[in-house]
Motif scaffolding. Structure first.
Motif, PDB file in Angstrom:
ATOM      1  N   ASP A  13       0.783  -1.092  -0.035  1.00 13.88           N
ATOM      2  CA  ASP A  13      -0.004  -0.173   0.083  1.00 13.88           C
ATOM      3  C   ASP A  13       0.976   1.384   0.064  1.00 13.88           C
ATOM      4  O   ASP A  13       1.818   1.255   0.707  1.00 13.88           O
ATOM      5  CB  ASP A  13      -0.740   0.068   1.195  1.00 13.88           C
ATOM      6  CG  ASP A  13      -1.915  -1.286   1.142  1.00 13.88           C
ATOM      7  OD1 ASP A  13      -2.635  -1.429   0.234  1.00 13.88           O
ATOM      8  OD2 ASP A  13      -1.990  -2.003   2.275  1.00 13.88           O
ATOM      9  N   GLU A  14       0.462   2.366  -0.787  1.00 11.28           N
ATOM     10  CA  GLU A  14       1.001   3.309  -0.845  1.00 11.28           C
ATOM     11  C   GLU A  14       1.013   4.497   0.454  1.00 11.28           C
ATOM     12  O   GLU A  14       1.737   5.189   0.658  1.00 11.28           O
ATOM     13  CB  GLU A  14       0.941   4.473  -2.068  1.00 11.28           C
ATOM     14  CG  GLU A  14       1.216   3.650  -3.301  1.00 11.28           C
ATOM     15  CD  GLU A  14       1.065   4.400  -4.455  1.00 11.28           C
ATOM     16  OE1 GLU A  14       1.731   5.542  -4.661  1.00 11.28           O
ATOM     17  OE2 GLU A  14       0.307   3.940  -5.490  1.00 11.28           O
ATOM     18  N   ALA A  49       5.472  -4.800  -5.579  1.00  5.34           N
ATOM     19  CA  ALA A  49       4.615  -3.980  -6.579  1.00  5.34           C
ATOM     20  C   ALA A  49       5.494  -3.488  -7.533  1.00  5.34           C
ATOM     21  O   ALA A  49       6.885  -3.281  -6.978  1.00  5.34           O
ATOM     22  CB  ALA A  49       3.787  -3.102  -5.971  1.00  5.34           C
ATOM     23  N   HIS A  50       5.172  -3.390  -8.958  1.00  2.72           N
ATOM     24  CA  HIS A  50       6.191  -3.026  -9.810  1.00  2.72           C
ATOM     25  C   HIS A  50       6.800  -1.550  -9.315  1.00  2.72           C
ATOM     26  O   HIS A  50       8.201  -1.290  -9.446  1.00  2.72           O
ATOM     27  CB  HIS A  50       5.470  -2.654 -11.230  1.00  2.72           C
ATOM     28  CG  HIS A  50       6.372  -2.377 -12.277  1.00  2.72           C
ATOM     29  ND1 HIS A  50       6.723  -0.925 -12.746  1.00  2.72           N
ATOM     30  CD2 HIS A  50       7.079  -3.325 -13.168  1.00  2.72           C
ATOM     31  CE1 HIS A  50       7.498  -1.060 -13.809  1.00  2.72           C
ATOM     32  NE2 HIS A  50       7.949  -2.260 -13.986  1.00  2.72           N
ATOM     33  N   ARG A  51       5.985  -0.669  -9.071  1.00  2.00           N
ATOM     34  CA  ARG A  51       6.569   0.741  -8.769  1.00  2.00           C
ATOM     35  C   ARG A  51       7.462   0.466  -7.430  1.00  2.00           C
ATOM     36  O   ARG A  51       8.161   1.651  -7.150  1.00  2.00           O
ATOM     37  CB  ARG A  51       5.165   1.467  -8.085  1.00  2.00           C
ATOM     38  CG  ARG A  51       4.468   1.114  -6.784  1.00  2.00           C
ATOM     39  CD  ARG A  51       3.654   2.171  -6.498  1.00  2.00           C
ATOM     40  NE  ARG A  51       2.664   1.562  -5.373  1.00  2.00           N
ATOM     41  CZ  ARG A  51       3.228   1.296  -4.260  1.00  2.00           C
ATOM     42  NH1 ARG A  51       4.421   1.587  -3.817  1.00  2.00           N
ATOM     43  NH2 ARG A  51       2.336   0.748  -3.475  1.00  2.00           N
ATOM     44  N   GLU A  52       7.696  -0.589  -6.864  1.00  2.00           N
ATOM     45  CA  GLU A  52       8.576  -0.617  -5.530  1.00  2.00           C
ATOM     46  C   GLU A  52       9.943  -1.204  -6.067  1.00  2.00           C
ATOM     47  O   GLU A  52      10.787  -1.209  -5.369  1.00  2.00           O
ATOM     48  CB  GLU A  52       8.057  -1.577  -4.558  1.00  2.00           C
ATOM     49  CG  GLU A  52       7.025  -1.190  -3.909  1.00  2.00           C
ATOM     50  CD  GLU A  52       6.261  -2.394  -2.886  1.00  2.00           C
ATOM     51  OE1 GLU A  52       6.326  -1.944  -1.747  1.00  2.00           O
ATOM     52  OE2 GLU A  52       5.850  -3.349  -3.515  1.00  2.00           O
ATOM     53  N   LEU A  53      10.176  -1.583  -7.306  1.00  2.00           N
ATOM     54  CA  LEU A  53      11.398  -2.293  -7.709  1.00  2.00           C
ATOM     55  C   LEU A  53      12.445  -1.367  -7.562  1.00  2.00           C
ATOM     56  O   LEU A  53      13.416  -1.851  -7.276  1.00  2.00           O
ATOM     57  CB  LEU A  53      11.180  -2.746  -9.153  1.00  2.00           C
ATOM     58  CG  LEU A  53      10.325  -3.854  -9.431  1.00  2.00           C
ATOM     59  CD1 LEU A  53      10.133  -4.330 -10.944  1.00  2.00           C
ATOM     60  CD2 LEU A  53      11.291  -5.283  -8.670  1.00  2.00           C
ATOM     61  N   GLU A  54      12.382  -0.227  -8.017  1.00  2.00           N
ATOM     62  CA  GLU A  54      13.549   0.783  -8.239  1.00  2.00           C
ATOM     63  C   GLU A  54      14.138   0.952  -6.571  1.00  2.00           C
ATOM     64  O   GLU A  54      15.258   1.057  -6.465  1.00  2.00           O
ATOM     65  CB  GLU A  54      13.345   2.257  -8.600  1.00  2.00           C
ATOM     66  CG  GLU A  54      14.399   2.877  -8.874  1.00  2.00           C
ATOM     67  CD  GLU A  54      14.167   4.246  -9.386  1.00  2.00           C
ATOM     68  OE1 GLU A  54      14.869   5.338  -9.416  1.00  2.00           O
ATOM     69  OE2 GLU A  54      13.236   4.213 -10.448  1.00  2.00           O
TER      70      GLU A  54
END
Length: 122
Positions: A13-14, A49-54
Motif C-alpha cells: 500500500d502507498e 509491486a512494480h513501482r517498488e522495484l527501483e
C-alpha cells in the motif's frame, strides 16, 4: 478435524490510510506499515509491486498479489501460487495445500531414508 491457517499480510500500500482500509476488513496478521521487516520479506521472497522495484533493488520473481504458502513445521515453501489457488479453488485451496504439504513430507522422508541407506553402505 480442525484446519488452521494464518495469513501474514505484507503490504505494498502507498499510504497508511490504504493499509488500514485494506487490513481492517480482514483477519490477517499484518506486518506493520512502516516496518523494515516488510522490505526484508519482499526481498527474501522476491515479490513486490512494480513501482517498488527501483527502491528495493532486486529481481522480482512474483508480482502482487502473491500468496506464498509456508509449512509451519519445516518453514519450507509449499507454493508461491497461493493467490491463484484461492482464485481457482476458493476454500478448497487449503485442502490442496495440505495435500502438497503431505507430498513434500513424504519426499523428504524418502530422501532422508535413501541418504541414511547410502551412508550405511559406505
Amino acid at each position: 478435524q480442525k484446519k488452521t491457517l494464518s495469513i501474514v499480510y505484507v503490504s505494498s500500500d502507498e499510504t497508511l490510510d490504504e493499509f488500514h482500509e485494506y487490513t481492517r476488513k480482514r483477519h490477517w496478521l499484518p506486518i506493520p506499515f512502516d516496518s523494515a521487516e516488510k522490505n526484508q520479506l519482499k526481498r527474501h521472497f522476491a515479490t513486490c509491486a512494480h513501482r517498488e522495484l527501483e527502491e528495493l533493488q532486486f529481481d522480482r520473481k512474483h508480482e502482487i498479489p502473491t500468496g506464498i504458502v509456508i509449512d509451519s513445521r519445516t518453514q519450507g515453501i509449499i507454493t508461491t501460487n497461493g493467490a491463484d489457488d484461492v482464485d481457482e479453488m476458493g476454500a478448497g485451496a487449503l485442502d490442496h495445500w495440505l495435500k502438497m504439504q503431505g507430498w513434500a513430507s513424504q519426499m523428504a522422508n524418502r530422501i532422508a531414508h535413501e541418504n541414511d541407506s547410502n551412508s550405511q553402505k559406505e
